[in-house]
Scaffold this motif. Sequence first.
Motif, mmCIF file in Angstrom:
data_model
loop_
_atom_site.group_PDB
_atom_site.id
_atom_site.type_symbol
_atom_site.label_atom_id
_atom_site.label_comp_id
_atom_site.label_asym_id
_atom_site.label_seq_id
_atom_site.Cartn_x
_atom_site.Cartn_y
_atom_site.Cartn_z
ATOM 1 N N TRP A 108 0.958 -1.136 0.097
ATOM 2 C CA TRP A 108 -0.105 0.013 -0.069
ATOM 3 C C TRP A 108 0.981 1.405 0.254
ATOM 4 O O TRP A 108 0.446 2.313 -0.466
ATOM 5 C CB TRP A 108 -0.955 0.139 1.243
ATOM 6 N N ALA A 144 -12.285 -0.652 -1.832
ATOM 7 C CA ALA A 144 -12.895 0.717 -1.542
ATOM 8 C C ALA A 144 -11.995 1.687 -0.977
ATOM 9 O O ALA A 144 -11.896 2.905 -1.310
ATOM 10 C CB ALA A 144 -13.867 0.392 -0.401
ATOM 11 N N ARG A 145 -10.919 1.304 -0.325
ATOM 12 C CA ARG A 145 -9.977 2.097 0.168
ATOM 13 C C ARG A 145 -9.080 2.693 -0.987
ATOM 14 O O ARG A 145 -8.867 3.831 -0.859
ATOM 15 C CB ARG A 145 -9.096 1.216 1.380
ATOM 16 N N ALA A 146 -8.690 1.576 -1.720
ATOM 17 C CA ALA A 146 -7.931 2.201 -2.984
ATOM 18 C C ALA A 146 -8.821 3.255 -3.843
ATOM 19 O O ALA A 146 -8.060 4.116 -4.231
ATOM 20 C CB ALA A 146 -7.773 0.799 -3.751
ATOM 21 N N GLU A 158 0.112 4.271 -2.805
ATOM 22 C CA GLU A 158 -0.017 5.551 -2.351
ATOM 23 C C GLU A 158 0.878 6.470 -3.259
ATOM 24 O O GLU A 158 0.602 7.515 -3.717
ATOM 25 C CB GLU A 158 0.053 5.916 -1.089
ATOM 26 N N GLY A 171 -10.851 5.137 -2.804
ATOM 27 C CA GLY A 171 -10.931 6.199 -1.929
ATOM 28 C C GLY A 171 -9.579 7.257 -2.236
ATOM 29 O O GLY A 171 -9.871 8.310 -2.684
ATOM 30 N N LEU A 172 -8.489 6.513 -2.097
ATOM 31 C CA LEU A 172 -7.313 7.048 -2.193
ATOM 32 C C LEU A 172 -7.147 7.700 -3.793
ATOM 33 O O LEU A 172 -6.801 8.886 -3.994
ATOM 34 C CB LEU A 172 -6.166 6.145 -2.111
ATOM 35 N N THR A 174 -8.494 -7.638 -1.786
ATOM 36 C CA THR A 174 -7.904 -6.383 -1.680
ATOM 37 C C THR A 174 -9.077 -5.472 -1.241
ATOM 38 O O THR A 174 -9.914 -5.626 -1.910
ATOM 39 C CB THR A 174 -7.120 -5.826 -3.140
ATOM 40 N N ASP A 175 -8.683 -4.620 -0.492
ATOM 41 C CA ASP A 175 -9.284 -3.436 0.096
ATOM 42 C C ASP A 175 -9.767 -2.449 -1.156
ATOM 43 O O ASP A 175 -9.210 -1.219 -1.070
ATOM 44 C CB ASP A 175 -9.277 -2.793 1.208
#
Length: 412
Positions: A160, A190-192, A164, A194-195, A187-188
């Motif tokens: 991660w 939603a987090r990816a 980023e 969002g970033l 893999t998350d």
Amino acid sequence: MTLLSSAAPQAADIEALRSHFPALERKHGGSPVAYFDGPGGTQVPRAVVEAMESYLYHHNANTHWPYPTSEETDTLIASARSALADLLGASPSEVAFGANMTTLTFHLARGLGRAWGRDDKVVITELDHHANVAPWRALERDRGITVLSVPVLGNGQLDWTILEQRLSEKPRLLALGAASNALGTITDVARAAGLARDAGVLTFVDAVHYAPHVLVDVAAIGCDFLACSSYKFYGPHVGILYGRRKALERVEVPKLAPAPNAAPERLETGTLNHEGIVGAAAAVDFLASFGSGRSRRDRLADTFAFLHARGAALLLRMWEGLSGIAGVTLYGPTPDLPRTPTVAFTVDGWPADTVARRLAERGVFVSSGDFYATTVVERLGLKDGLIRAGCACYTTEEEVDRLIAGVARLSL
Ligand SMILES: Cc1ncc(COP(=O)(O)O)c(C=O)c1O
């Protein structure tokens, strides 16, 4: 009255569910076939085949003409869009059909790439199936863009920190998988996404290996595009592409001038596989029929809660059983990490395809190779590939035990 009313299913529930799949009656080498090849394609229930047969016998026509079979075809395709929209948490106008995920992704990439050039970048990952690599790599050659990759760590998860960093380079798009078809890593996304959104970057999600195990929710993920394939969730060979409505309206995909220009049809090329689309919708209804709730989406959520609990229990049984066998190495996230019930392993001294062949002799069907997740298999240094055993809704404890016993027998 639903079949699977609790997350703690009874053996009788599973037997009832299995009775929908004629393929499970097959025997090989004197044993009933245990299909662990679901990550490559699941078996198909009777209701799906009957829906396809009924379409071909009674409603077969091309679209948009003023006579009954054509109108019925239009209606069936429209209701299939609603069914797949319910599966993805999308609206029907955001769902396009195509041959398979690979073809849809090449198509979308070509469309998006028309607006990109030398200064543009796309981020991909080492964990991905090459269907989510090659379409973006093709833009390096065709449009001069740069493709950046996110490495996979030793535990089978993405790095991660690098992800980023890649997003800080202001790429146009992040293309990543929700679940690895080789290692089972979830893999998350939603987090990816969002970033990516915070960085002004579009997100494309490959949900082919995810959709059979977890109920997709495009709104919760917050992605711009997502693709999956119905033959991985008990349907026929049809690909499905979700796109945010505005994104689908804008993308400059190649199309025939007289073909519809409105989304989502503008993403669809030529005459579609109508019977396959009808079958894909029947697969969604088949899944929904096992859950309770007022809407189809609620019923799907209920079924997927059951599938998730059952998959986790089967995965644990398989992981513990295989890891106790001398010479067996398991790859990917341990069972306490987010993952699908898909296990990848090798057996010392045994080529992966020989293991698959030997297990098949006893009616245990597993896959072998790199499953087109070529980069991660290379990173693991496995020239000979992996053996992959994936659980589906019809997998039983007895089948898992038979797989474990079959692998243990190899080293005797
Ligand atoms: C994770 C993943 N992505 C993409 C694909 C390609 O899907 P399709 O066969 O629909 O092109 C597969 C197929 O196995 C897959 O497992």
